[in-house]
Motif scaffolding. Sequence first.
Motif, PDB file in Angstrom:
ATOM      1  N   HIS A  27      84.920  34.636   7.002  1.00  0.00           N
ATOM      2  CA  HIS A  27      83.907  35.081   6.029  1.00  0.00           C
ATOM      3  C   HIS A  27      82.871  36.029   6.624  1.00  0.00           C
ATOM      4  N   CYS A  28      83.095  36.613   7.779  1.00  0.00           N
ATOM      5  CA  CYS A  28      82.028  37.347   8.471  1.00  0.00           C
ATOM      6  C   CYS A  28      81.588  38.604   7.727  1.00  0.00           C
ATOM      7  N   CYS A  82      94.494  50.848   3.184  1.00  0.00           N
ATOM      8  CA  CYS A  82      94.310  51.675   4.384  1.00  0.00           C
ATOM      9  C   CYS A  82      94.362  50.855   5.664  1.00  0.00           C
ATOM     10  N   LEU A  83      94.114  49.545   5.559  1.00  0.00           N
ATOM     11  CA  LEU A  83      94.125  48.591   6.679  1.00  0.00           C
ATOM     12  C   LEU A  83      93.012  48.843   7.690  1.00  0.00           C
ATOM     13  N   ASN A  84      91.997  49.594   7.283  1.00  0.00           N
ATOM     14  CA  ASN A  84      90.825  49.748   8.137  1.00  0.00           C
ATOM     15  C   ASN A  84      90.214  48.388   8.449  1.00  0.00           C
ATOM     16  N   CYS A  85      90.281  47.489   7.461  1.00  0.00           N
ATOM     17  CA  CYS A  85      89.716  46.153   7.644  1.00  0.00           C
ATOM     18  C   CYS A  85      90.436  45.385   8.750  1.00  0.00           C
ATOM     19  N   GLU A  86      91.751  45.599   8.877  1.00  0.00           N
ATOM     20  CA  GLU A  86      92.489  44.913   9.934  1.00  0.00           C
ATOM     21  C   GLU A  86      92.063  45.409  11.310  1.00  0.00           C
ATOM     22  N   THR A  87      91.818  46.715  11.420  1.00  0.00           N
ATOM     23  CA  THR A  87      91.352  47.267  12.689  1.00  0.00           C
ATOM     24  C   THR A  87      89.977  46.705  13.052  1.00  0.00           C
ATOM     25  N   THR A  88      89.144  46.483  12.027  1.00  0.00           N
ATOM     26  CA  THR A  88      87.771  46.017  12.245  1.00  0.00           C
ATOM     27  C   THR A  88      87.687  44.515  12.493  1.00  0.00           C
ATOM     28  N   CYS A  89      88.553  43.738  11.866  1.00  0.00           N
ATOM     29  CA  CYS A  89      88.430  42.281  11.839  1.00  0.00           C
ATOM     30  C   CYS A  89      88.476  41.657  13.229  1.00  0.00           C
ATOM     31  N   PRO A  90      87.449  40.900  13.623  1.00  0.00           N
ATOM     32  CA  PRO A  90      87.455  40.254  14.946  1.00  0.00           C
ATOM     33  C   PRO A  90      88.367  39.033  15.010  1.00  0.00           C
TER      34      PRO A  90
END
Length: 410
Positions: A27-28, A82-90
Amino acid sequence: MQTHFSDADRQKPHIQQADEVLRACVHCGFCNATCPTYLLLGDERDGPRGRIYLMKELLESADDDTQAAEKAQTHLDRCLTCLNCETTCPSGVEYGKLLNIGRAEVQRRAPRSVSKRLSDYGLRKMLVNPARFKALLRLGQTFTPLVPGKLRNKMPAAPVDAGSRPAEDRHARRVLLLEGCVQPGLSPNTNAATARVLDRLGISVTPVAEAGCCGAIDFHLSAQEQARERMRANIDAWWPYVEQGAEAIVQTASGCGAFVKEYGEMLKDDPDYATRAKTISSMARDIVEVLRKAPLDKLDVRSDQRLAFQCPCTLQHAQQLGGAVEDVLQKLGFALTPVQNGHLCCGSAGTYSITQPELATQLRDNKLDALEAGHPDVVVTANIGCQTHLAGAGRTPVRHWIEVVDDTLV
């Protein structure tokens, strides 16, 4: 994230996979900071975290609950994938996998309107067959005023020269080339330029006519089984060449490359294709993966052009090749201008620029502002969808980077 699936639901493969993805989310909200649609709209439901909650609610609801599906539909449609979120997700949340499950569930529970189904069917039939697309493109170029506006600005003004190709058997090293479905019509010189550059490096290119659309268009327009049929057909077309020693399957469109690299995962439960699909995925290479391992000194390049590189989402986020093209271009001596917020999507996203034109246009204009800030002579990219979408604004010329390399060979 805590989930509440029944024991019976947990026996279903798609629920098992969704449960694993959901439980990884903490949930970050870091993902929202790099989500293009959230940044535009400011709506939690149009960011990855909100969409994850919508999909969780959908999958936990009763199997015949259409309300949860209708609630999620609009916001899942607005996702660019775009999967930008996957690159960002810790936490390594595999958002793309969950999105595929969520979209399939929405499609099953809340069928589209007749007009939407006809529109998606028309796009699929128009785009996935190269010969049909070329014929329709030529017709559109002849009768341009009759073409709908959202399609008109994606067409080259006139037929594009494909350029010549070297012989296919000049070298011992040999790769296969996925020609693509729309690229042979919109930018046929891209694949020809690829063959000429690889020929200079001692690599022969074999196009396989029987290999058609990679399947991505069908898959993202809610025709997932038809997409798998295309995957199987492509595997059948490539397999004899694989057995004869082809070392890689090269893609010049990063969207196709990202999708072919998923064949192994998407067909893992198919007893007839799982093993071969895994092999095909392992052989898939974006053209930059070939060049960055090649002796670039064999490419005698002379150019004083200033280039701005637009890194497609399918290259930097899906294939994790961010910076690879820039590195090759700089080693070849090209001057690259800086690009702010290079991680953000240009709005092309397959058919997104057609199905979500308002959002796509805002994203395109923002991207062009960033690309043009350094005053480049040419914008270069690595995906035909991005290329035509950006070029449609009629601003700085947009080309595939491999064409620029080919043009400047001495």
